[in-house]
Design an enzyme around this catalytic site. Structure first.
Site, PDB file in Angstrom:
ATOM      1  N   ASP A 120     -79.830-141.055 -71.681  1.00 31.99           N
ATOM      2  CA  ASP A 120     -79.644-142.271 -72.471  1.00 31.99           C
ATOM      3  C   ASP A 120     -78.151-142.569 -72.596  1.00 31.99           C
ATOM      4  O   ASP A 120     -77.349-141.668 -72.875  1.00 31.99           O
ATOM      5  CB  ASP A 120     -80.262-142.101 -73.858  1.00 31.99           C
ATOM      6  CG  ASP A 120     -80.242-143.393 -74.655  1.00 31.99           C
ATOM      7  OD1 ASP A 120     -81.114-144.240 -74.391  1.00 31.99           O
ATOM      8  OD2 ASP A 120     -79.370-143.543 -75.529  1.00 31.99           O
ATOM      9  N   ASN A 174     -73.317-153.734 -75.359  1.00 30.65           N
ATOM     10  CA  ASN A 174     -73.816-155.040 -74.944  1.00 30.65           C
ATOM     11  C   ASN A 174     -73.399-156.133 -75.920  1.00 30.65           C
ATOM     12  O   ASN A 174     -73.060-157.251 -75.517  1.00 30.65           O
ATOM     13  CB  ASN A 174     -75.341-155.008 -74.822  1.00 30.65           C
ATOM     14  CG  ASN A 174     -75.810-154.448 -73.493  1.00 30.65           C
ATOM     15  OD1 ASN A 174     -75.109-154.542 -72.491  1.00 30.65           O
ATOM     16  ND2 ASN A 174     -76.994-153.859 -73.477  1.00 30.65           N
ATOM     17  N   ASP A 183     -75.188-154.982 -67.594  1.00 26.97           N
ATOM     18  CA  ASP A 183     -76.016-154.762 -66.401  1.00 26.97           C
ATOM     19  C   ASP A 183     -75.217-154.097 -65.289  1.00 26.97           C
ATOM     20  O   ASP A 183     -75.737-153.246 -64.550  1.00 26.97           O
ATOM     21  CB  ASP A 183     -76.589-156.091 -65.907  1.00 26.97           C
ATOM     22  CG  ASP A 183     -77.719-156.611 -66.789  1.00 26.97           C
ATOM     23  OD1 ASP A 183     -78.206-155.837 -67.637  1.00 26.97           O
ATOM     24  OD2 ASP A 183     -78.103-157.782 -66.629  1.00 26.97           O
ATOM     25  N   GLU A 216     -81.724-148.811 -71.388  1.00 33.05           N
ATOM     26  CA  GLU A 216     -80.596-147.968 -70.996  1.00 33.05           C
ATOM     27  C   GLU A 216     -81.022-146.516 -70.853  1.00 33.05           C
ATOM     28  O   GLU A 216     -80.213-145.608 -70.955  1.00 33.05           O
ATOM     29  CB  GLU A 216     -79.451-148.088 -72.011  1.00 33.05           C
ATOM     30  CG  GLU A 216     -79.746-147.518 -73.373  1.00 33.05           C
ATOM     31  CD  GLU A 216     -80.362-148.522 -74.331  1.00 33.05           C
ATOM     32  OE1 GLU A 216     -80.338-148.261 -75.536  1.00 33.05           O
ATOM     33  OE2 GLU A 216     -80.882-149.555 -73.879  1.00 33.05           O
TER      34      GLU A 216
END
Length: 338
Positions: free
Chosen positions: A210, A218, A227, A253
């Protein structure tokens, strides 16, 4: 929906669907609502079973999971395409086999005919010459016809191989995450089922991965840059997996590395290599040319146990991952810490 409900039934199911979304903290957009509504309705047995399995394994529901459920069990074209791929693939394989057998039979027949003509003997030379002339004429016609057939078979064979390659590509696309190029959950499930079918006692290690604080990343830098980061990290993760392993994008993620026939110690060493490799990555904004914050990952390593299903196995891997997060992130935890 695949059926008609009365207003009363639809209202009741809609309320239960909204309650399901609220319970799992999911937005009530069309995809999520449709999945929840179908689950409440109980008509699509496979969808209900998939959700029940995830619930029993305590797998968290997010938009990624709901979209996957929607694609696999509700959108009819996806399932029809899978059936079409299987049917056409079988047809192509049969055509290849028949083409090869026909070509060999034609070649053998011509060889036998040629040898028979050479060995022909007669006591009446004039009649023999006349007979041989007719046979040779017919033979050349036959050979010309068979050569044309062989050419057609060869062409058909080439086309069938090309079609099979295209089908393989289509099948691969259904098993690969478009953003990262890693395998998706559908491919993961099929690989695990295959490994355990070959050997129910097979040792399988899972490394749950993770990205640390990625939701905040983000928010700060935007999803487009996020991305790009995901894609680069996925490439780095994949670089540490041998051909026998399976790198998977399991969520937004979240990634998984599945390693068959690997013990806990080896899997932990691989996890540490992946952690260090990602930690060394450096990113620069293409617009501002400024360095972006360092990206780190937390990892949890677990081994499959024969008494559990693969949903429980992956849920336990996530539990181990949570230990690494609680201990400060950017580190590897193993199931021995549970």
């Amino acid at each position: 929906m695949m059926y008609q409900d009365s207003i009363e039934q639809a209202s009741e199911k809609a309320a239960l669907a909204i309650a399901f979304l609220q319970r799992h903290r999911l937005a009530a957009h069309p995809v999520n609502f449709t999945v929840a509504y179908e689950y409440i309705s109980g008509v699509i047995a496979e969808l209900c079973q998939a959700i029940e399995d995830k619930l029993s394994a305590r797998i968290p529901f997010d938009d990624f999971v709901m979209t996957e459920l929607y694609s696999n069990y509700i959108v009819p074209t996806g399932r029809q395409n899978e059936q079409m791929i299987a049917a056409v693939y079988k047809m192509v394989s049969t055509l290849n086999q028949q083409s090869e057998q026909a070509g060999e039979a034609i070649h053998d027949y011509i060889d036998v005919l040629d040898h028979s003509l050479v060995a022909l003997k007669t006591d009446t030379p004039v009649q023999a010459r006349d007979t041989i002339s007719r046979i040779m004429s017919a033979t050349y016609e036959l050979k010309a016809t068979q050569q044309k057939l062989r050419d057609q078979l060869a062409q058909s064979n080439d086309q069938s191989y090309q079609l099979r390659a295209e089908l393989e590509q289509l099948k691969r696309e259904r098993h690969v995450d478009a953003l990262t190029g890693l395998y998706n959950r559908l491919a993961m499930q099929e690989h695990i089922d295959q490994w355990l079918a070959e050997n129910p006692q097979r040792r399988i290690a899972a490394i749950a991965v993770d990205l640390d604080h990625f939701k905040q990343f983000n928010q700060d830098y935007g999803y487009n840059i996020g991305d790009v980061i995901l894609s680069k990290v996925a490439k780095k993760i994949s670089a540490y997996v041998q051909e026998s392993g399976l790198p998977v994008r399991a969520g937004g993620e979240e990634f998984l590395i599945l390693l068959p026939d690997v013990d806990l110690r080896t899997a932990s060493e691989i996890a540490e290599q992946v952690r260090r490799g990602v930690e060394k990555l450096r990113f620069v904004s293409s617009r501002s040319k400024k360095a972006l914050p360092k990206v780190t990952i937390s990892l949890g390593v677990a081994l499959y146990q024969a008494q559990e299903n693969w949903h429980q196995f992956l849920a336990r891997s996530n539990q181990v991952l949570s230990i690494a997060k609680k201990r400060g992130r950017n580190q590897v935890a193993t199931e021995a810490m549970l």
